[in-house]
Design a protein around this motif. Structure first.
Motif, short mmCIF file in Angstrom:
data_model
loop_
_atom_site.label_atom_id
_atom_site.label_comp_id
_atom_site.label_asym_id
_atom_site.label_seq_id
_atom_site.Cartn_x
_atom_site.Cartn_y
_atom_site.Cartn_z
N UNK A 1 0.83 -1.21 0.00
CA UNK A 1 0.00 0.00 0.00
C UNK A 1 0.86 1.26 0.00
N UNK A 2 1.92 1.27 0.83
CA UNK A 2 2.71 2.49 1.02
C UNK A 2 3.84 2.61 0.00
N UNK A 3 4.24 1.47 -0.56
CA UNK A 3 5.39 1.48 -1.48
C UNK A 3 6.71 1.62 -0.74
N UNK A 4 6.69 1.46 0.59
CA UNK A 4 7.93 1.60 1.38
C UNK A 4 8.36 0.27 1.98
N UNK A 5 9.67 0.07 2.08
CA UNK A 5 10.22 -1.14 2.68
C UNK A 5 9.90 -1.13 4.17
N UNK A 6 9.51 -2.28 4.74
CA UNK A 6 9.20 -2.31 6.18
C UNK A 6 10.41 -1.91 7.03
N UNK A 7 10.15 -1.25 8.16
CA UNK A 7 11.25 -0.86 9.06
C UNK A 7 11.85 -2.10 9.73
N UNK A 8 13.14 -2.00 10.09
CA UNK A 8 13.85 -3.15 10.68
C UNK A 8 13.19 -3.61 11.98
N UNK A 9 12.76 -2.65 12.83
CA UNK A 9 12.16 -3.06 14.11
C UNK A 9 10.81 -3.75 13.89
N UNK A 10 10.07 -3.32 12.87
CA UNK A 10 8.80 -3.97 12.56
C UNK A 10 9.05 -5.40 12.07
N UNK A 11 10.02 -5.52 11.18
CA UNK A 11 10.36 -6.85 10.66
C UNK A 11 10.74 -7.78 11.81
N UNK A 12 11.52 -7.25 12.73
CA UNK A 12 12.00 -8.06 13.85
C UNK A 12 10.85 -8.54 14.73
N UNK A 13 9.94 -7.61 15.06
CA UNK A 13 8.85 -8.03 15.96
C UNK A 13 7.90 -9.00 15.25
N UNK A 14 7.69 -8.83 13.95
CA UNK A 14 6.84 -9.79 13.22
C UNK A 14 7.51 -11.15 13.13
N UNK A 15 8.81 -11.15 12.93
CA UNK A 15 9.53 -12.43 12.88
C UNK A 15 9.46 -13.15 14.23
N UNK A 16 9.50 -12.37 15.31
CA UNK A 16 9.45 -12.98 16.65
C UNK A 16 8.11 -13.68 16.90
N UNK A 17 7.07 -13.23 16.21
CA UNK A 17 5.74 -13.85 16.40
C UNK A 17 5.45 -14.91 15.34
N UNK A 18 6.46 -15.31 14.59
CA UNK A 18 6.30 -16.28 13.49
C UNK A 18 7.12 -17.54 13.80
N UNK A 19 6.63 -18.68 13.36
CA UNK A 19 7.39 -19.94 13.51
C UNK A 19 6.43 -21.10 13.71
N UNK A 20 6.54 -22.12 12.85
CA UNK A 20 5.55 -23.21 12.94
C UNK A 20 5.69 -24.01 14.23
N UNK A 21 6.84 -23.89 14.91
CA UNK A 21 6.99 -24.58 16.19
C UNK A 21 6.16 -23.89 17.29
N UNK A 22 5.64 -22.71 17.00
CA UNK A 22 4.82 -21.99 17.99
C UNK A 22 3.33 -22.36 17.89
N UNK A 23 3.02 -23.20 16.89
CA UNK A 23 1.63 -23.64 16.69
C UNK A 23 1.53 -25.09 17.12
N UNK A 24 0.64 -25.36 18.08
CA UNK A 24 0.54 -26.72 18.61
C UNK A 24 -0.84 -27.31 18.27
#
Ligand code: ADP
Ligand code: MG
Length: 353
Positions: free
Chosen positions: A145-168
């Protein structure tokens, strides 16, 4: 005659949001079969579902029964959408995602089946396919939508909430637990394939086995059109102007193509796909699209997304490890350069033309 009609129909569909852009379908058979068999006509129905257009083609003796069966098939897709959608805040999936981390949540048969298949592919691909990628997918939607690359801190926090080992998933009880806060499941890489399978099964159960269901880049093929050995499917992964294309003849299979022809963002001359590499958090940039042919569309859909993330070489190795499930993979390059398909064709894939 069929050919030009189909092409023009699909052209008009393509103008709609997220329309059918990846596959053009040509149907080989005419509606007359030998001797005592009834004369079957070809019927086609198109409806918007799951943010795209679902197309049902079936062969039947008369229009009323054909329409009634197609209506039921579309109703099944809509019911699955109410379960699996990540757009509808009231879907079963979204209600699950709103529960606090660690809650044990009993879910429906359909949701559990799709999550189980998702986790199986995640395990076999070391998490290249990962339905917990929701936070990252949303971040890249915002970038589109914005045409801008995501900020590093945003990428980091989204990555921290991602991972198939976190789904049981607890098999016996159909209970699901999201283990970490901020998790968001996204079934965009598998739900359309499953819905196409289910719609096709419903048509067969109503007596219309010569049928196919297409949902954007995902196809579920039943018995072939009368008098033919298969459905002729032309895959045009980068649009009609690109030289990259393949034709397949198949029945009783799922065929899916993942690519970035419709959903991508270009930032500083680099094109980022809506498919995210969960390992880096970045949208894919390789000029590739991947077609997978499998026994069912739930498999072809999830594996085509997985193989897109893995790329040619890693995908080859992952497919070799899956000896019990026939998966046939075609990697398309944007420049049209030919690649050698790999994997094991399911019985219904008659041949790549
Ligand atoms: P399409 O939706 O264009 O048919 P895909 O089947 O490849 O293409 O699915 C892409 C969708 O899958 C994305 O829009 C997103 O919702 C979801 N997704 C993105 N990256 C991944 C991933 N690494 N694993 C699983 N799902 C993904
Ligand atoms: Mg997919």
């Amino acid at each position: 005659m069929f050919l030009s009609k189909t092409v023009s129909r699909l052209r008009s569909l393509r103008r709609k949001p997220e329309g059918i852009g990846i596959l053009l379908l040509f149907f080989g058979g005419l509606g007359v079969v030998n001797g005592a068999d009834p004369v079957l006509e070809r019927y086609e129905f198109v409806r918007p579902h799951m943010g795209t257009l679902f197309q049902v083609v079936l062969f039947a003796e008369e229009p009323k029964a054909a329409r009634a069966a197609a209506d039921e098939a579309f109703a099944r897709v809509e019911a699955l959408n109410a379960c699996l959608s990540d757009y509808d805040p009231e879907s079963e999936l979204m209600r699950l995602c709103r529960q606090p981390a660690g809650t044990l949540v009993p879910v429906s048969v359909s949701l559990f089946a799709v999550l189980t298949q998702s986790q199986a592919v995640a395990d076999l691909t070391d998490g290249a396919f990962d339905v917990t990628v929701g936070p990252l997918v949303r971040l890249w939607r915002e970038a589109r939508r914005s045409g801008r690359f995501p900020r590093a801190d945003q990428l980091e926090s989204c990555r921290a909430a991602t991972g198939h080992d976190k789904l049981r998933l607890e098999n016996g009880s159909r209970v699901v637990t999201l283990k970490s806060p901020g998790m968001q499941l996204d079934l965009g890489g598998i739900a359309k394939g499953h819905a196409a399978d289910e719609a096709l099964s419903l048509l067969a159960a109503r007596g219309f086995s010569r049928a196919m269901v297409a949902a954007s880049g995902d196809l579920a093929l039943g018995d072939p059109p009368p008098g033919t050995t298969g459905w002729k499917v032309e895959i045009v992964p980068f649009g009609r102007k690109s030289p990259a294309r393949r034709t397949l003849l198949a029945s009783h299979v799922g065929i899916s193509t993942s690519g970035d022809v419709e959903q991508y963002v270009e930032i500083d001359g680099v094109r980022y796909s809506h498919i995210v590499d969960p390992r880096t958090g970045i949208g894919l940039t390789a000029p590739l699209a991947v077609t997978v042919v499998a026994r069912r569309a739930i498999l072809s859909d999830s594996w085509s997304t997985a193989c897109s993330v893995l790329g040619d070489e890693e995908a080859r190795r992952a497919i070799e490890r899956v000896s019990e499930e026939p998966l046939f993979v075609i990697v398309h390059r944007r420049d049209g350069e030919a690649t050698v398909p790999f994997g094991r064709p399911p019985p219904g894939l008659h041949f790549p033309l």
